[in-house]
Design a protein around this motif. Structure first.
Motif, short mmCIF file in Angstrom:
data_model
loop_
_atom_site.label_atom_id
_atom_site.label_comp_id
_atom_site.label_asym_id
_atom_site.label_seq_id
_atom_site.Cartn_x
_atom_site.Cartn_y
_atom_site.Cartn_z
N ASP A 205 0.81 -1.22 0.00
CA ASP A 205 0.00 0.00 0.00
C ASP A 205 0.84 1.27 0.00
OD1 ASP A 205 -1.97 -1.87 0.22
OD2 ASP A 205 -2.82 -1.12 2.10
N GLN A 206 1.85 1.31 0.84
CA GLN A 206 2.62 2.55 0.98
C GLN A 206 3.52 2.84 -0.21
OE1 GLN A 206 4.53 2.69 4.87
NE2 GLN A 206 2.63 3.38 5.81
N ASP A 207 3.62 1.90 -1.14
CA ASP A 207 4.40 2.13 -2.37
C ASP A 207 3.56 2.77 -3.48
OD1 ASP A 207 6.59 0.79 -1.20
OD2 ASP A 207 5.86 -1.14 -1.92
N HIS A 208 2.25 2.66 -3.38
CA HIS A 208 1.39 2.98 -4.52
C HIS A 208 1.50 4.45 -4.95
CE1 HIS A 208 -1.38 -0.67 -3.46
NE2 HIS A 208 -0.17 -1.03 -3.87
N TYR A 209 1.47 5.34 -4.00
CA TYR A 209 1.54 6.76 -4.34
C TYR A 209 2.85 7.10 -5.04
CZ TYR A 209 2.58 11.70 -3.64
OH TYR A 209 2.99 12.99 -3.84
N ARG A 210 3.95 6.70 -4.42
CA ARG A 210 5.27 7.03 -4.98
C ARG A 210 5.45 6.46 -6.38
NH1 ARG A 210 7.74 4.08 -1.89
NH2 ARG A 210 8.54 2.42 -3.23
N MET A 211 5.06 5.23 -6.56
CA MET A 211 5.26 4.57 -7.85
C MET A 211 4.32 5.09 -8.91
SD MET A 211 6.05 0.66 -6.67
CE MET A 211 7.53 0.26 -5.73
N THR A 212 3.11 5.49 -8.51
CA THR A 212 2.17 6.05 -9.48
C THR A 212 2.69 7.39 -10.01
OG1 THR A 212 0.28 4.94 -8.45
CG2 THR A 212 -0.20 6.83 -9.86
#
Length: 420
Positions: free
Chosen positions: A81-88
């Motif tokens: 979950d915590q990767d989604h923003y950065r990777m998007t």
């Protein structure tokens, strides 16, 4: 000729590779071609790389190297979950179109930043709200929009998480701590919040929520329980026993997904599963983990158009499946995933009932009742020819803001919180 979209997947776990990647490769080979993979585990890169025909030079263990350049038309983000923003945001900056697993973020600031990044870079972003594509939930939408129950007044939603799913994912598993992933209302109920907002057809006005971690705590452990199930005298009687959940289920079903998550070894053997239970969080006593997410929660929402909704997240149930009830001025609709039917009850015309199989919901144990398959199928159209963007970033942000408000309310003892 039909354009074939190339696909790069980061996060080769259950959703990214096993579901989306496999559907693209096996069911839609003319529409998609998986050409690059990234994961921190080499075993997953090897397994899925061989299955999808991805050459060694396009398999990456390092996120930084993977994002050095654009490697495909479509980026699938199936990480934590915590990767989604950065990777998007990074994917948008490289001009990818993106399918990102839900949830996007548990931060209001990051919700706004995602919309700003999409506006700046212009790529399409779709969120894995697969229930918007599931036939049973589409049937409920069709009935609502047809006016079958008149004016929609209220919605009552129950999400039965299933006690074993709770123990696997939210007590022992990757979503057990809100500080490492997301609060339960966002991690588990983002589908429901998205659907409720979509069905209501309006922005959400206020949210009130209560819930807590009541049961999965050390003081509730059976007398004499040990820190690991394999050593415990209650291993054969405790309903949360890791032996029962991962070994016994696997013996009955060799492709049982919880066990496949616990143990990466292929082929799976009982010896390998037992070794994993001795070494990983999945073998810990359900009363002796470092979990902090709630184990039940109730949320009430009011929408700008006057519709009200309630959502109960309840894992202390003997089976899974959502049960939704829609109350209108002329009738009601019941959608029951557990019993697999949709029923329309018109006050003046009697009742009509549809079994899930009548509109192609398929196997109840696979693919969110057809939602996974239909999302991948319709995603191609939405990326190439269609103007409809059913689970687009802009359509999905509202449910995240609702979840953020719900958690704020819960921490304040149920005080109503404005969404905007």
């Amino acid at each position: 000729m039909k354009k074939q979209l190339t696909v790069a997947i980061i996060g080769c776990g259950d959703r990214g590779a096993r579901v989306y990647g496999t559907l693209m490769h096996d069911s839609f080979p003319e529409e998609y071609k998986v050409v690059a993979l990234c994961d921190v585990l080499e075993s997953k890169l090897t397994r899925h790389g061989e299955a999808f025909g991805v050459p060694d030079e396009n398999r990456f263990l390092d996120e930084k190297t993977f994002f050095e350049t654009k490697r495909a038309d479509l980026l699938v983000i199936g990480t934590q979950d915590q990767d989604h923003y950065r990777m998007t945001v990074k994917g948008l900056s490289l001009c990818y179109d993106i399918l990102v697993e839900k949830p996007l973020t548990a931060s209001r600031k990051e919700c706004k930043a995602l919309l700003a990044a999409q506006k700046k870079y212009g790529g399409k972003v779709f969120v894995g709200h697969v229930l918007r594509y599931a036939p049973a939930f589409c049937k409920a939408e069709e009935l609502l929009q047809s006016g079958a129950i008149g004016k929609l007044i209220a919605i009552d939603a129950l999400e039965q998480v299933w006690f074993a799913h709770m123990a696997h994912s939210f007590v022992r598993g990757n979503w057990r701590r809100s500080d490492e992933t997301s609060p339960m209302i966002i991690a588990k109920c983002c589908h429901d919040l998205d659907l409720l907002q979509h069905y209501a057809g309006s922005a959400c006005k206020t949210v009130s929520s209560v819930g807590s971690l009541t049961w999965f705590k050390p003081e509730n452990a059976p007398e004499g329980a040990t820190d690991r199930c394999l050593d415990c005298p209650h291993v054969d009687t405790c309903p949360y026993s890791a032996t029962w959940l991962y070994i016994d289920h696997w013996k009955r079903n060799p492709t049982y997904p919880f066990t496949m998550t616990v143990c990466p070894a292929r082929p799976l053997t009982e010896e390998a599963i037992r070794a994993a239970l001795r070494e990983t969080n999945y073998g810990r006593c359900a009363y002796a983990c470092d979990n902090n997410v709630v184990d039940h929660q109730m949320t009430v929402m009011t929408f700008e158009n006057g519709v009200t909704a309630s959502l109960t997240m309840m894992p202390f149930t003997g089976s899974g499946g959502r049960i939704y009830k829609f109350y209108g001025s002329l009738g009601e609709i019941i959608l029951d995933e557990e019993k697999r039917y949709v029923e329309l009850k018109c006050f003046s015309k009697g009742s009509t009932k549809w079994e899930f199989d009548e509109f192609g919901a398929g196997d109840p144990n696979i693919g969110h009742g057809g939602g996974d398959y239909n999302l991948v199928k319709e995603l191609y159209e939405m990326l190439t020819v269609s103007t409809e963007e059913r689970s687009s970033l802009s359509n999905s942000i509202e449910s995240h803001l609702m979840g953020i408000a719900a958690e704020k309310s819960r921490l304040a003892g149920g005080k109503p919180v404005k969404v905007h």
